[in-house]
Motif scaffolding. Sequence first.
Motif, short mmCIF file in Angstrom:
data_model
loop_
_atom_site.label_atom_id
_atom_site.label_comp_id
_atom_site.label_asym_id
_atom_site.label_seq_id
_atom_site.Cartn_x
_atom_site.Cartn_y
_atom_site.Cartn_z
N PHE A 170 0.82 -1.21 0.00
CA PHE A 170 0.00 0.00 0.00
C PHE A 170 0.86 1.27 0.00
O PHE A 170 0.65 2.18 -0.79
N GLU A 171 1.87 1.30 0.87
CA GLU A 171 2.69 2.51 1.04
C GLU A 171 3.54 2.82 -0.18
O GLU A 171 3.99 3.95 -0.36
N GLN A 172 3.79 1.82 -1.03
CA GLN A 172 4.68 2.03 -2.18
C GLN A 172 3.95 2.38 -3.47
O GLN A 172 4.57 2.73 -4.47
N ILE A 173 2.63 2.27 -3.44
CA ILE A 173 1.86 2.36 -4.68
C ILE A 173 2.06 3.69 -5.42
O ILE A 173 2.29 3.70 -6.63
N GLU A 174 1.98 4.80 -4.71
CA GLU A 174 2.05 6.09 -5.41
C GLU A 174 3.40 6.29 -6.10
O GLU A 174 3.46 6.79 -7.23
N GLY A 175 4.47 5.86 -5.46
CA GLY A 175 5.80 5.91 -6.08
C GLY A 175 5.86 5.06 -7.34
O GLY A 175 6.42 5.48 -8.36
N ARG A 226 6.58 6.37 -11.23
CA ARG A 226 7.63 5.83 -12.11
C ARG A 226 7.02 5.20 -13.35
O ARG A 226 7.55 5.33 -14.46
N ALA A 227 5.87 4.52 -13.18
CA ALA A 227 5.21 3.87 -14.32
C ALA A 227 4.81 4.92 -15.37
O ALA A 227 4.86 4.66 -16.57
N ALA A 228 4.41 6.11 -14.88
CA ALA A 228 3.96 7.17 -15.80
C ALA A 228 5.08 7.59 -16.75
O ALA A 228 4.82 8.15 -17.81
N LYS A 259 -9.90 1.61 3.10
CA LYS A 259 -8.49 1.99 3.12
C LYS A 259 -8.00 2.41 1.74
O LYS A 259 -7.21 3.34 1.61
N VAL A 260 -8.48 1.72 0.70
CA VAL A 260 -7.91 1.91 -0.64
C VAL A 260 -8.58 3.04 -1.43
O VAL A 260 -7.93 3.68 -2.25
N VAL A 261 -9.87 3.30 -1.16
CA VAL A 261 -10.60 4.31 -1.96
C VAL A 261 -9.90 5.69 -2.00
O VAL A 261 -9.75 6.27 -3.09
N LEU A 282 -4.86 8.84 -7.07
CA LEU A 282 -4.20 8.37 -8.30
C LEU A 282 -5.03 8.74 -9.53
O LEU A 282 -4.49 9.10 -10.57
N ASN A 283 -6.33 8.64 -9.38
CA ASN A 283 -7.25 8.97 -10.48
C ASN A 283 -7.07 10.43 -10.90
O ASN A 283 -7.02 10.74 -12.09
#
Length: 431
Positions: free
Chosen positions: A175-180, A184-186, A216-218, A224-225
């Motif tokens: 969860f904590e790594q998703i935004e990073g 990078r994927a972008a 938790k995820v919403v 991200l959206n």
Amino acid sequence: MHSFRYVKGQLQCEGVALASLAEKHGTPLFVYSQATLTDHYSKLDRALAPLDHLICFAMKSNSNIAVIRTLANLGSGFDTVSAGEIQRVVDAGGDARKCVFAGVGKTEEEIAYALRQEIYSFNVESEAELKRISKVAVRLRRIAPVAVRVNPNVDAGTHAKITTGTYENKFGIAFEQIEGVYARAAKLPNLRLRGLQMHIGSQLTDVKPFQLAVEKVVPLVDRLNRKHGFDFFSVGGGIGIVYRDALASGDPAWWLTKEGKKVLTPQTYADKLVPLLKPLGLKILLEPGRFLTGNAGALLTRVEFIKKTGKKNFVIVDAAMNDLIRPAFYDSFHEIVPLKKKAGATVSSDVVGPICESGDYFAKDRPLAKVGEGDHLALLSAGAYGSVMGSNYNSRPLAAEVLVNGTKSAVVRRRQEIADIWENEQTAPWQ
Ligand SMILES: *Cc1c(COP(=O)(O)O)cnc(C)c1O
């Protein structure tokens, strides 16, 4: 709805007596109810009507092409885990553009195949995989739609072998790594960041873990959206079913236990999750497997011998762990009932198969109607993770499969011939 019930002392699937199928096609035999598949899909579909949604049937639970066709005809998409599964969808007349592709080890060949089939999205499980998908997409001059699988670190409180949403298993990205990871994927070429996916485990009979994970995820999906312009959020699969008392009287028995205790229904699921998901304004994907197929199938078997040893009464049947591995693998319970209803007292029995493994059992110390050689039994709730996990262990041919629709029935997989078991083998040239 439950389509397996006794009518005049005979166990039927919809309008067909199971004893007649066992006689006609032999045993072990898997029987699937089209009405149950349709009913379960429709109930879930209706419950989710307030959302723009797509049900992607997790076909690893039952990938028979007749089952795929049934669900494809209802408009279902598919959650696939290999190129082979995508190919099955295509072969069964399903729409590859409604397929998502999950799994931690996608090969370059599989990624290329999925891109050419124009699947809906890759559900990505690592950064290395993102790089690989980008590379293949560049080579094929295509844009790859991707969603990263977030591991929300929520304990689903289910069996260790089917829990997937905690940091102790191989699935998803923390969860904590998703935004990073998305940032990078972008920067990688030929990727379209299309959504986010989660899946916390299987056979969840309480809505609470789903609720906790979605809550938790919403907010993460929302952030991200805004940044990447998503199309969807997939809440995964995992809705559990009734295994004990699957044949309990009354309709809809499949979500009521004998004690009248309600397990998770599509409506409860929707009532709790829709208000959390609706504000996102995204398409919501679901990936139910067992929920659609579990109680839609039974495994028919014949009693070969009764063996009494010391205190035990062994009922030795012609089906085995190679046909249905769930009891050996997950300690699972399957209700076992005779095809012809028996009156009188039950006998505490171990129901075992002929394979040379102590793990080859379907039930231990189970009160069972008194049966004898030649009687037929049904193992209920065998429609999910049953036939698909079948193997040729002990050189036993794969069982046949039949689909029932009202009073009609059709063989949807013929029984494997014994000689076919080793058709791909050969002796070495020096022999
Ligand atoms: C296995 C699996 C499912 C389906 O699980 P069920 O418990 O059968 O609903 C859905 N999504 C993913 C990613 C899976 O691995």
